[in-house]
Design an enzyme around this catalytic site. Structure first.
Site, PDB file in Angstrom:
ATOM      1  N   HIS A  83      -7.194  -8.459  -2.805  1.00 54.50           N
ATOM      2  CA  HIS A  83      -8.522  -7.893  -2.569  1.00 54.50           C
ATOM      3  C   HIS A  83      -8.539  -6.413  -2.887  1.00 54.50           C
ATOM      4  O   HIS A  83      -7.495  -5.749  -2.902  1.00 54.50           O
ATOM      5  CB  HIS A  83      -8.960  -8.105  -1.112  1.00 54.50           C
ATOM      6  CG  HIS A  83      -8.047  -7.450  -0.115  1.00 54.50           C
ATOM      7  ND1 HIS A  83      -6.879  -8.032   0.311  1.00 54.50           N
ATOM      8  CD2 HIS A  83      -8.117  -6.243   0.516  1.00 54.50           C
ATOM      9  CE1 HIS A  83      -6.273  -7.224   1.159  1.00 54.50           C
ATOM     10  NE2 HIS A  83      -6.990  -6.132   1.302  1.00 54.50           N
TER      11      HIS A  83
ATOM     12  N   ARG B 163      -3.162 -11.851   3.562  1.00 56.72           N
ATOM     13  CA  ARG B 163      -4.433 -11.454   2.982  1.00 56.72           C
ATOM     14  C   ARG B 163      -4.472 -11.898   1.523  1.00 56.72           C
ATOM     15  O   ARG B 163      -3.514 -11.698   0.788  1.00 56.72           O
ATOM     16  CB  ARG B 163      -4.625  -9.921   3.003  1.00 56.72           C
ATOM     17  CG  ARG B 163      -4.662  -9.239   4.352  1.00 56.72           C
ATOM     18  CD  ARG B 163      -5.776  -9.673   5.267  1.00 56.72           C
ATOM     19  NE  ARG B 163      -7.022 -10.132   4.692  1.00 56.72           N
ATOM     20  CZ  ARG B 163      -8.007  -9.377   4.196  1.00 56.72           C
ATOM     21  NH1 ARG B 163      -7.893  -8.086   4.171  1.00 56.72           N
ATOM     22  NH2 ARG B 163      -9.119  -9.910   3.727  1.00 56.72           N
TER      23      ARG B 163
ATOM     24  N   TYR C  96       0.838  -1.206   0.000  1.00 55.51           N
ATOM     25  CA  TYR C  96       0.000   0.000   0.000  1.00 55.51           C
ATOM     26  C   TYR C  96       0.860   1.239   0.000  1.00 55.51           C
ATOM     27  O   TYR C  96       1.948   1.259   0.591  1.00 55.51           O
ATOM     28  CB  TYR C  96      -0.880   0.057   1.254  1.00 55.51           C
ATOM     29  CG  TYR C  96      -2.086  -0.836   1.216  1.00 55.51           C
ATOM     30  CD1 TYR C  96      -3.220  -0.467   0.503  1.00 55.51           C
ATOM     31  CD2 TYR C  96      -2.100  -2.049   1.896  1.00 55.51           C
ATOM     32  CE1 TYR C  96      -4.340  -1.279   0.467  1.00 55.51           C
ATOM     33  CE2 TYR C  96      -3.214  -2.871   1.872  1.00 55.51           C
ATOM     34  CZ  TYR C  96      -4.331  -2.482   1.156  1.00 55.51           C
ATOM     35  OH  TYR C  96      -5.429  -3.294   1.117  1.00 55.51           O
TER      36      TYR C  96
HETATM   37 FE   LIG Z   1      -6.253  -4.452   2.373  1.00 49.80          FE
END
Ligand SMILES: [Fe+2]
Length: 240
Positions: free
Chosen positions: A158, A155, A106
């Site tokens: 997504h 994760r 991110y």
């Molecule tokens: Fe996320």
């Protein structure tokens, strides 16, 4: 007059306390919740006009470009419909989305994953639904990433979504996953959702009919917001 919105269905959404998702242990309520009636502030909400949406807001491949080149990654079109629980389209509503880059990183100051940033990928965008409730945007496929939960939790790929709806009572924040990804079924956050059918509703379907040849794959993701309880009409008896 609105008769209000359907209550959230317990058993469909994840419970607040899901110990496999560690941070839910400290932040979940310890006492039973109180039900309060909806007030005008829940039954209304902000209205966003076309004028607030920039020309590249629906194109994550180009909307953060620093040098004119495009974001790195598997190119995608993500599209679908925003509907309410009565299967009515929700037009002119703001859909926002944010995601990691192709390496799973991110663009955020508290991000700690060592995967590299892509200088030409910001990772967020927005779009308004059309009169039939449809939306679409271009992006790249996000990577999976590790997170500090268990000793080796990852994760699945997504995309985060926020959908405003007509009113605050309808606002939904959720995540979209990709059809066929085995990581979905190993994720402690996904595992907090009690019903398999509810999880499957979060998985976008690969759509070979809407790909752009030699350019982008397409995934379809429909989103269902809370519906309005039907207003009782004088010429229609309840139950008919
Ligand atoms: Fe996320």
């Amino acid at each position: 007059m609105s008769a209000g919105y359907f209550h959230r269905q317990p058993g469909w959404h994840p419970p607040a306390l899901t110990p496999g998702y560690k941070s839910s242990v400290l932040r979940s309520p310890k006492l039973p919740l109180l039900a309060l009636g909806a007030t005008a502030s829940e039954l209304s909400g902000p209205v966003f006009g076309d004028g607030l949406i920039g020309p590249l807001d629906n194109d994550l491949i180009r909307n953060y470009s620093q040098d004119g080149s495009e974001a790195i990654g598997q190119r995608l079109i993500v599209y679908g419909k925003v509907l309410d629980e009565n299967a009515r389209p929700v037009p002119n509503t703001l859909v926002e989305f944010w995601q990691a880059n192709a390496g799973g990183r991110y663009r955020h100051k508290r991000e700690g994953y060592l995967a590299a940033l892509d200088p030409n990928f910001g990772g967020c965008g927005r779009v308004l639904t059309g009169s039939d409730g449809t939306y679409a945007f271009r992006t790249i496929k996000p990577g999976a990433y590790p997170w500090p939960n268990g000793p080796n939790d990852w994760r699945p790929a997504h995309i985060h979504f926020s959908v405003f709806g007509h009113a605050f009572a309808q606002r939904l924040i959720t995540q979209m996953y990709f059809e066929g990804d085995p990581m979905i079924w190993q994720c402690p956050i996904v595992g907090g959702i009690p019903q398999k059918e509810a999880i499957e509703q979060l998985i976008a379907k690969l759509d070979r009919h809407n790909t752009t040849p030699m350019d982008a794959l397409a995934y379809r993701f429909d989103i269902v917001l809370r519906g309005k309880r039907s207003t009782l009409f004088e010429n229609r008896l309840e139950g008919n």
